[in-house]
Every structure is written in structure tokens, then in C-alpha cells.
Scaffold this motif. Structure first.
Motif, mmCIF file in Angstrom:
data_model
loop_
_atom_site.group_PDB
_atom_site.id
_atom_site.type_symbol
_atom_site.label_atom_id
_atom_site.label_comp_id
_atom_site.label_asym_id
_atom_site.label_seq_id
_atom_site.Cartn_x
_atom_site.Cartn_y
_atom_site.Cartn_z
ATOM 1 N N ASP A 155 -127.552 12.376 -36.976
ATOM 2 C CA ASP A 155 -127.376 13.194 -38.178
ATOM 3 C C ASP A 155 -128.137 12.466 -39.277
ATOM 4 O O ASP A 155 -127.778 11.344 -39.641
ATOM 5 C CB ASP A 155 -125.902 13.321 -38.569
ATOM 6 C CG ASP A 155 -125.204 14.418 -37.805
ATOM 7 O OD1 ASP A 155 -125.880 15.338 -37.346
ATOM 8 O OD2 ASP A 155 -123.972 14.345 -37.684
ATOM 9 N N VAL A 156 -129.164 13.084 -39.770
ATOM 10 C CA VAL A 156 -130.059 12.432 -40.718
ATOM 11 C C VAL A 156 -129.301 11.917 -41.931
ATOM 12 O O VAL A 156 -129.493 10.796 -42.375
ATOM 13 C CB VAL A 156 -131.198 13.394 -41.129
ATOM 14 C CG1 VAL A 156 -132.114 12.742 -42.126
ATOM 15 C CG2 VAL A 156 -131.969 13.847 -39.894
ATOM 16 N N MET A 157 -128.408 12.726 -42.474
ATOM 17 C CA MET A 157 -127.603 12.285 -43.615
ATOM 18 C C MET A 157 -126.303 13.064 -43.636
ATOM 19 O O MET A 157 -126.315 14.295 -43.613
ATOM 20 C CB MET A 157 -128.355 12.498 -44.929
ATOM 21 C CG MET A 157 -127.655 11.952 -46.131
ATOM 22 S SD MET A 157 -127.394 10.174 -46.122
ATOM 23 C CE MET A 157 -129.055 9.567 -46.104
ATOM 24 N N GLN A 158 -125.194 12.345 -43.661
ATOM 25 C CA GLN A 158 -123.892 12.974 -43.855
ATOM 26 C C GLN A 158 -123.415 12.641 -45.262
ATOM 27 O O GLN A 158 -123.488 11.489 -45.688
ATOM 28 C CB GLN A 158 -122.874 12.471 -42.835
ATOM 29 C CG GLN A 158 -123.124 12.994 -41.450
ATOM 30 C CD GLN A 158 -121.991 12.655 -40.501
ATOM 31 O OE1 GLN A 158 -121.144 11.825 -40.780
ATOM 32 N NE2 GLN A 158 -121.992 13.315 -39.362
ATOM 33 N N ILE A 159 -122.947 13.645 -45.966
ATOM 34 C CA ILE A 159 -122.470 13.478 -47.332
ATOM 35 C C ILE A 159 -120.986 13.801 -47.354
ATOM 36 O O ILE A 159 -120.566 14.870 -46.910
ATOM 37 C CB ILE A 159 -123.235 14.407 -48.301
ATOM 38 C CG1 ILE A 159 -124.716 14.072 -48.267
ATOM 39 C CG2 ILE A 159 -122.674 14.287 -49.705
ATOM 40 C CD1 ILE A 159 -125.587 15.053 -49.011
ATOM 41 N N GLY A 160 -120.192 12.857 -47.856
ATOM 42 C CA GLY A 160 -118.753 13.050 -47.945
ATOM 43 C C GLY A 160 -118.292 13.049 -49.387
ATOM 44 O O GLY A 160 -118.891 12.396 -50.239
ATOM 45 N N TYR A 161 -117.239 13.792 -49.668
ATOM 46 C CA TYR A 161 -116.693 13.850 -51.023
ATOM 47 C C TYR A 161 -115.211 14.180 -50.922
ATOM 48 O O TYR A 161 -114.760 14.828 -49.981
ATOM 49 C CB TYR A 161 -117.408 14.914 -51.867
ATOM 50 C CG TYR A 161 -117.517 16.247 -51.187
ATOM 51 C CD1 TYR A 161 -116.541 17.219 -51.364
ATOM 52 C CD2 TYR A 161 -118.584 16.528 -50.328
ATOM 53 C CE1 TYR A 161 -116.626 18.439 -50.730
ATOM 54 C CE2 TYR A 161 -118.673 17.746 -49.681
ATOM 55 C CZ TYR A 161 -117.695 18.696 -49.885
ATOM 56 O OH TYR A 161 -117.769 19.895 -49.242
#
Length: 178
Positions: free
Chosen positions: A119-125
């Protein structure tokens, strides 16, 4: 293997506890994080265990997740960097409650069924809640946290896919600070 990992993490927590008892101020935090990651869109349910550490605002971590996706067991690793903005409330002389927003990002690597996936980039918030029983030891919970991924590269003829995935992460933490 799993028992050895738990033993190493317990030894690290004990060592950090002994060290942190000698400090009056704190600028660093270490935590063991575990809990389920539940499918919201185009993903699979997973159980995650990991470690994170860093300063008051910037955290670094790595997590390990195992899932079964369409009958195939998949092992995944995710190194990440996170930002937390704590708002503190003193409850008693040594107890403290911290609440605030959090953001994290980093790639994820998975292996299973003879394929490798990135996964190239995972963004969490989301939002975290931490309660410190003393100046050095506490527990944490992320009651609201979502992780999104927008692009995945897979070997085995699949290649690059622009597919959105989302998980709901309910993570629990055992925390030390010094």
C-alpha cells in the motif's frame, strides 16, 4: 514465536518503567498497541499488534497484522509516523487524562498466497484517549480511528491498482513515559 515477542515487549516495558521512575519530567512515550481493524470498504478484518514511541506530539511506530482474505492468510507490516495533539486534564495529584486528535501515515507491506502487496500510503485519522495512573504508566484507547489507502501495488500480474480501502481501528495501548 508469539510468546517470545510478548516476553520481549514485557521486558522492554519493565525496563522503561524502572528508568522512568527516576525522571521528574517527561518528553518521551512508549506504548504497546493492539486491537482489531474492522473492514469498512474493500478490506478485511484484521488483528493488529505493534509498538509506538516518540515525543509528546510526534510518534513513530510499526504494527503487525494478520488476516484471512478470501481463504488466504496474509501477514502485514506497517511502519508509520503519527502526530498527536494532547489536551490534558489533571484528575488527581498523579493521574492525568489526555484527549485529542491524531493523524498517522505510512506505507503498508503484506505477504500472502505467494504475492507481495504494497500500500503506497495509508493515512489514518481519529481521536485518542489516554489515562495515566501515575506520572509514568497509563493506558490508552482510540475509540475513533479510520485508516484509508488509495493505491496498492501487487506482484503476480496484478500490478498497480487505484482502489480505495478503509478500516475502522479500535486500538488499545499500554503506555510508559519518561
Amino acid at each position: 514465536m508469539f510468546k517470545k515477542s510478548i516476553l520481549v515487549l514485557a521486558l522492554a516495558c519493565f525496563s522503561l518503567s524502572a528508568y522512568s521512575a527516576t525522571r521528574d519530567d517527561w518528553g518521551s512515550e512508549f506504548g504497546i498497541v493492539l486491537g482489531p481493524k474492522l473492514n469498512v470498504k474493500n478490506s478485511s478484518n484484521q488483528f493488529t499488534i505493534g509498538i509506538m514511541g516518540g515525543g509528546k506530539y510526534i510518534k513513530y511506530g510499526i504494527s503487525y497484522a494478520r488476516a484471512t482474505f478470501m481463504g488466504v492468510k496474509v501477514n502485514g507490516f506497517r511502519p508509520y509516523i503519527g502526530i498527536e495533539i494532547p489536551f490534558g486534564f489533571d484528575i488527581a495529584s498523579e493521574s492525568e487524562l489526555l484527549i485529542g486528535p491524531m493523524f498517522d501515515l505510512g506505507p503498508a507491506f503484506a505477504f500472502g498466497g505467494g504475492q507481495k502487496m504494497i500500500d503506497v500510503m495509508q493515512i489514518g485519522y481519529g481521536m485518542f484517549v489516554k489515562f495515566y495512573f501515575s506520572e509514568t504508566f497509563g493506558v490508552g484507547l482510540t475509540p475513533v480511528h479510520f485508516t484509508n489507502s488509495f493505491a496498492t501495488y501487487s506482484t503476480g500480474g496484478v500490478g498497480f491498482q487505484k482502489q480505495t480501502t478503509m478500516t475502522y481501528d479500535l486500538l488499545f495501548s499500554f503506555l510508559m513515559r519518561w
